[in-house]
Design an enzyme around this catalytic site. Structure first.
Site, PDB file in Angstrom:
ATOM      1  N   PRO A 157       0.258  14.872 -24.273  1.00 23.73           N
ATOM      2  CA  PRO A 157       0.334  15.693 -23.049  1.00 23.73           C
ATOM      3  C   PRO A 157      -1.048  15.886 -22.411  1.00 23.73           C
ATOM      4  O   PRO A 157      -2.052  15.396 -22.927  1.00 23.73           O
ATOM      5  CB  PRO A 157       0.874  17.013 -23.584  1.00 23.73           C
ATOM      6  CG  PRO A 157       0.272  17.119 -24.942  1.00 23.73           C
ATOM      7  CD  PRO A 157       0.100  15.718 -25.460  1.00 23.73           C
ATOM      8  N   PRO A 212      -1.695   8.415 -22.959  1.00 18.53           N
ATOM      9  CA  PRO A 212      -2.040   9.787 -22.570  1.00 18.53           C
ATOM     10  C   PRO A 212      -1.240  10.177 -21.331  1.00 18.53           C
ATOM     11  O   PRO A 212      -0.609   9.329 -20.697  1.00 18.53           O
ATOM     12  CB  PRO A 212      -3.532   9.697 -22.247  1.00 18.53           C
ATOM     13  CG  PRO A 212      -3.815   8.263 -21.968  1.00 18.53           C
ATOM     14  CD  PRO A 212      -2.716   7.426 -22.563  1.00 18.53           C
ATOM     15  N   GLU A 264      -0.665  10.806 -17.581  1.00 15.76           N
ATOM     16  CA  GLU A 264      -1.298  10.037 -16.502  1.00 15.76           C
ATOM     17  C   GLU A 264      -2.305  10.863 -15.704  1.00 15.76           C
ATOM     18  O   GLU A 264      -3.222  10.310 -15.111  1.00 15.76           O
ATOM     19  CB  GLU A 264      -0.240   9.417 -15.584  1.00 15.76           C
ATOM     20  CG  GLU A 264       0.732  10.393 -14.924  1.00 15.76           C
ATOM     21  CD  GLU A 264       1.968  10.705 -15.783  1.00 15.76           C
ATOM     22  OE1 GLU A 264       1.859  10.715 -17.032  1.00 15.76           O
ATOM     23  OE2 GLU A 264       3.039  10.959 -15.196  1.00 15.76           O
ATOM     24  N   ASP A 294       8.504   5.443 -21.442  1.00 15.14           N
ATOM     25  CA  ASP A 294       9.839   5.003 -21.834  1.00 15.14           C
ATOM     26  C   ASP A 294       9.774   3.615 -22.481  1.00 15.14           C
ATOM     27  O   ASP A 294      10.431   3.353 -23.497  1.00 15.14           O
ATOM     28  CB  ASP A 294      10.733   4.991 -20.593  1.00 15.14           C
ATOM     29  CG  ASP A 294      12.182   4.747 -20.955  1.00 15.14           C
ATOM     30  OD1 ASP A 294      12.740   5.584 -21.687  1.00 15.14           O
ATOM     31  OD2 ASP A 294      12.738   3.717 -20.536  1.00 15.14           O
ATOM     32  N   GLU A 314       6.184  16.869 -31.698  1.00 10.13           N
ATOM     33  CA  GLU A 314       5.460  18.143 -31.569  1.00 10.13           C
ATOM     34  C   GLU A 314       5.787  18.660 -30.178  1.00 10.13           C
ATOM     35  O   GLU A 314       5.269  18.147 -29.190  1.00 10.13           O
ATOM     36  CB  GLU A 314       3.951  17.929 -31.690  1.00 10.13           C
ATOM     37  CG  GLU A 314       3.499  17.312 -32.987  1.00 10.13           C
ATOM     38  CD  GLU A 314       3.350  18.329 -34.098  1.00 10.13           C
ATOM     39  OE1 GLU A 314       3.468  19.540 -33.829  1.00 10.13           O
ATOM     40  OE2 GLU A 314       3.130  17.908 -35.241  1.00 10.13           O
ATOM     41  N   GLU A 339       9.495  28.355 -21.790  1.00  6.92           N
ATOM     42  CA  GLU A 339       8.073  28.062 -21.826  1.00  6.92           C
ATOM     43  C   GLU A 339       7.515  28.042 -20.406  1.00  6.92           C
ATOM     44  O   GLU A 339       8.050  27.389 -19.529  1.00  6.92           O
ATOM     45  CB  GLU A 339       7.862  26.692 -22.477  1.00  6.92           C
ATOM     46  CG  GLU A 339       6.428  26.466 -22.857  1.00  6.92           C
ATOM     47  CD  GLU A 339       6.219  25.160 -23.606  1.00  6.92           C
ATOM     48  OE1 GLU A 339       6.925  24.183 -23.309  1.00  6.92           O
ATOM     49  OE2 GLU A 339       5.349  25.132 -24.483  1.00  6.92           O
TER      50      GLU A 339
HETATM   51  P1  NAD Z   1       5.771  16.376 -20.863  1.00  9.25           P
HETATM   52  O1  NAD Z   1       6.841  16.356 -21.882  1.00  9.25           O
HETATM   53  O2  NAD Z   1       6.148  16.450 -19.443  1.00  9.25           O
HETATM   54  O3  NAD Z   1       4.864  15.080 -21.003  1.00  9.25           O
HETATM   55  C1  NAD Z   1       4.263  14.739 -22.230  1.00  9.25           C
HETATM   56  C2  NAD Z   1       3.995  13.270 -22.232  1.00  9.25           C
HETATM   57  O4  NAD Z   1       5.252  12.606 -22.210  1.00  9.25           O
HETATM   58  C3  NAD Z   1       3.199  12.755 -21.038  1.00  9.25           C
HETATM   59  O5  NAD Z   1       2.322  11.745 -21.463  1.00  9.25           O
HETATM   60  C4  NAD Z   1       4.298  12.161 -20.164  1.00  9.25           C
HETATM   61  O6  NAD Z   1       3.828  11.124 -19.310  1.00  9.25           O
HETATM   62  C5  NAD Z   1       5.240  11.616 -21.218  1.00  9.25           C
HETATM   63  N1  NAD Z   1       6.613  11.377 -20.768  1.00  9.25           N
HETATM   64  C6  NAD Z   1       7.285  11.986 -19.767  1.00  9.25           C
HETATM   65  N2  NAD Z   1       8.527  11.474 -19.674  1.00  9.25           N
HETATM   66  C7  NAD Z   1       8.646  10.535 -20.631  1.00  9.25           C
HETATM   67  C8  NAD Z   1       9.698   9.681 -21.053  1.00  9.25           C
HETATM   68  N3  NAD Z   1      10.883   9.663 -20.444  1.00  9.25           N
HETATM   69  N4  NAD Z   1       9.476   8.858 -22.097  1.00  9.25           N
HETATM   70  C9  NAD Z   1       8.302   8.867 -22.743  1.00  9.25           C
HETATM   71  N5  NAD Z   1       7.259   9.650 -22.385  1.00  9.25           N
HETATM   72  C10 NAD Z   1       7.432  10.477 -21.347  1.00  9.25           C
HETATM   73  O7  NAD Z   1       4.806  17.541 -21.308  1.00  9.25           O
HETATM   74  P2  NAD Z   1       3.477  17.999 -20.584  1.00  9.25           P
HETATM   75  O8  NAD Z   1       3.911  18.775 -19.402  1.00  9.25           O
HETATM   76  O9  NAD Z   1       2.544  16.858 -20.400  1.00  9.25           O
HETATM   77  O10 NAD Z   1       2.808  18.940 -21.697  1.00  9.25           O
HETATM   78  C11 NAD Z   1       3.173  20.228 -21.894  1.00  9.25           C
HETATM   79  C12 NAD Z   1       4.177  20.323 -23.010  1.00  9.25           C
HETATM   80  O11 NAD Z   1       3.623  19.797 -24.209  1.00  9.25           O
HETATM   81  C13 NAD Z   1       4.532  21.745 -23.327  1.00  9.25           C
HETATM   82  O12 NAD Z   1       5.925  21.834 -23.547  1.00  9.25           O
HETATM   83  C14 NAD Z   1       3.772  22.037 -24.597  1.00  9.25           C
HETATM   84  O13 NAD Z   1       4.280  23.056 -25.381  1.00  9.25           O
HETATM   85  C15 NAD Z   1       3.818  20.721 -25.269  1.00  9.25           C
HETATM   86  N6  NAD Z   1       2.746  20.609 -26.265  1.00  9.25           N
HETATM   87  C16 NAD Z   1       3.083  20.719 -27.585  1.00  9.25           C
HETATM   88  C17 NAD Z   1       2.095  20.632 -28.556  1.00  9.25           C
HETATM   89  C18 NAD Z   1       2.450  20.742 -30.013  1.00  9.25           C
HETATM   90  O14 NAD Z   1       1.611  20.418 -30.837  1.00  9.25           O
HETATM   91  N7  NAD Z   1       3.652  21.136 -30.371  1.00  9.25           N
HETATM   92  C19 NAD Z   1       0.768  20.442 -28.191  1.00  9.25           C
HETATM   93  C20 NAD Z   1       0.457  20.346 -26.828  1.00  9.25           C
HETATM   94  C21 NAD Z   1       1.471  20.424 -25.873  1.00  9.25           C
END
Ligand code: NAD
Length: 507
Positions: free
Chosen positions: A157, A183, A185, A220, A257, A391
């Protein structure tokens, strides 16, 4: 507020495949400075073809990397820790430029934490342990092999881009796997720098690869790739579910996670000054964009007024400003979209009867072009309110009362998430009960946030499963093989009788 000029080394190709930077095959994309909204870097997004190339490179490299000794891997991970420490200032500046987080946080937490993590995994690479070899039947010697899994596809994220890249890359390669990391984008700069630094200290080509593209396309493609043996995902619960479904199609291992909504339980005997300071630091760290941030404070009804007053007072002294200024406490949110998401929650909380004691609005003036939100404290909401249940990922703390200890714990557990929590008390028995009864992967007592490379981080429930950091993470990236060797040297083993009889004896 100023955005420093675009630096050559961050305005380049954002894929790192087979030991070299390459440009993606997709559209142009801008990395913005969230403090000002100005462009920091422009690059081309990765295409599915780039993902294929990176996975092929990781597969090719696994052939020899998977057979390196722990000492060889340890030396390279240790060298990466040293390289990162030597370039700490540069990494911190780049991290701040793409996230807007205060430089003091990038330096003291993001970079320092990643250096420590790398130093830890350099040591941990050499202590993979398993059960003793032995005779578990009189006729066999058994032994356990702990082996790397193969090619890891990781998704990170945007909230802690460098730390998340480190949490994914370090245990995976220390255990003998190769990796393709995607990572977010909007924040690719430090992940690519880290991969480049790994190559510079001697990691063979293809061991550490980065593809920077959108989730819908590159993410994806990576999580659904038939040649990716395990997927490690950190991000929201909604996307985590999609990633898991993608892995289910080919029964690939998955490590998730996910989101959090950490409770912060203040019992009636708590030191309120300590709890208030803890709540401010715990809810505002990284502008609340921390999956373990304190978001729901449950405070004993006899102390709630005192607590709200103390936190509001501390919130009023929080300094928003240029993230590069050492006096700045709080940076902006990561994007305009995310700022609007958080502001929407605050607005709806007010409309549904919540009382805002601090913040609650967007700052204007020099902050108008960036993605800012003031520290916000809200009371008067019900346990079912969306601001309590969902959240938000912003600098917003919601405070609710409780009367009995059991009620405080029950409210803390009344959430689908279970990533982290804290309990505040001066009674050791209460502290122990809370640590047992709160359903979360981490429970802090009289503190909230600190993490240690030696200790695991990971969730319960909708916060996912699998651990980052610590030797638990190293184990996540290995698979266990049982090798059983016949000791008798005979053709006819006693157990064969359960399957077939010998023609001459019938036995
Ligand atoms: P997000 O789920 O929108 O995106 C996370 C990642 O997933 C990004 O790299 C994004 O490009 C990718 N992604 C999006 N759609 C996808 C798909 N269909 N297939 C594969 N990858 C895809 O989350 P975010 O907004 O970037 O980050 C915030 C979230 O991350 C919050 O929910 C936060 O709690 C969580 N987070 C959790 C931890 C942990 O250790 N549990 C740590 C940091 C952040």
């Amino acid at each position: 507020m100023s955005t420093p000029p675009v630096r050559d080394h961050v305005n380049r190709e954002m894929n790192f495949i087979n030991g070299a930077r390459t440009a993606g095959g997709g559209e142009d994309f801008d990395v913005l400075d969230p403090a000002t909204g100005r462009v920091v870097s422009r690059y081309r997004l990765a295409s599915t073809h780039d993902v294929d190339t990176a996975v092929a490179s990781a597969r090719q490299a696994f052939g020899s990397w998977g057979r390196t000794t722990p000492a060889e891997r340890s030396e390279l991970v240790g060298a990466l820790a040293a390289a990162l420490a030597a370039r700490a200032e540069e990494f911190a500046e780049v991290e701040t430029s793409q996230t807007g987080k205060p430089l003091k946080l990038s330096t003291g937490f993001d970079v320092a934490g990643t250096v420590d993590n790398a130093a830890f995994f350099a040591g941990a690479a050499r202590v993979l342990e398993g059960s003793a070899a032995g005779e578990y039947s009189p006729d066999h010697t058994s032994m356990i092999r702990r082996e790397p899994i193969g090619v890891i596809g990781s998704i990170a994220p945007w909230n802690y881009p460098l730390q998340m890249a480190g949490w994914k890359i370090l245990p995976a390669v220390a255990a003998g796997n190769t990796i393709v990391l995607k990572p977010a984008e909007i924040t690719p700069l430090t992940a690519v720098l880290l991969a480049e630094a790994a190559a510079e200290v001697g990691f063979p080509d293809g061991v550490v690869n980065v593809v920077t593209g959108t989730g819908a396309e590159a993410g994806d493609a990576l999580t659904g790739h038939p040649d990716v043996d395990m997927v490690s995902f950190t991000g929201s619960t909604a996307v985590g579910r999609r990633v898991m479904a993608n892995c289910a199609n080919r029964a690939a291992r998955v490590h998730l996670e996910l989101g959090g909504k950490a409770p912060f339980v203040v019992f009636d005997d708590a030191d309120i000054e300590a709890a208030a300071h803890g709540a401010v630091a715990g809810s505002l760290i990284n502008t609340g964009q921390d999956c373990t941030a304190a978001t729901r404070a449950y405070v004993h009804i006899s102390r709630i007024e005192e607590f709200v007053e103390a936190v509001s007072e501390l919130f009023s002294h929080i300094v928003l400003g240029d993230p590069r200024d050492p006096g700045t406490d709080l940076g902006p949110l990561s994007s305009a979209r995310h700022r609007d998401h958080v502001a929407g929650f605050v607005h709806r909380a007010q409309q549904s009867g919540g009382t805002v004691h601090a913040g609650g609005k967007l700052p204007g003036g020099v902050f108008a072009d960036g993605f800012w939100q003031l520290p916000t404290l809200i009371t008067g909401l019900s346990q079912q309110a969306e601001a309590v249940q969902q959240e938000m990922f912003g600098p917003v703390l919601v405070v609710l009362p409780f009367t009995e200890d059991d009620e405080g714990i029950r409210l803390a557990n009344d959430s689908p998430f279970g990533l982290a929590a804290s309990a505040w008390t001066s009674d050791v028995h209460r502290a122990l009960r809370a640590s047992r009864e709160i359903a979360a992967g981490t429970v802090w007592i009289n503190d909230h946030i600190p993490i240690f490379s030696e200790m695991p981080h990971g969730g319960y429930g909708a916060s996912g499963f699998g651990k980052d950091m610590s030797t638990y993470a190293l184990h996540e990236y290995t698979q266990v093989k049982h090798v059983a060797m016949d000791l008798t040297g005979t053709a006819r083993k006693p157990w064969h009788r359960t399957v077939f009889a010998l023609p001459e004896t019938g036995r």
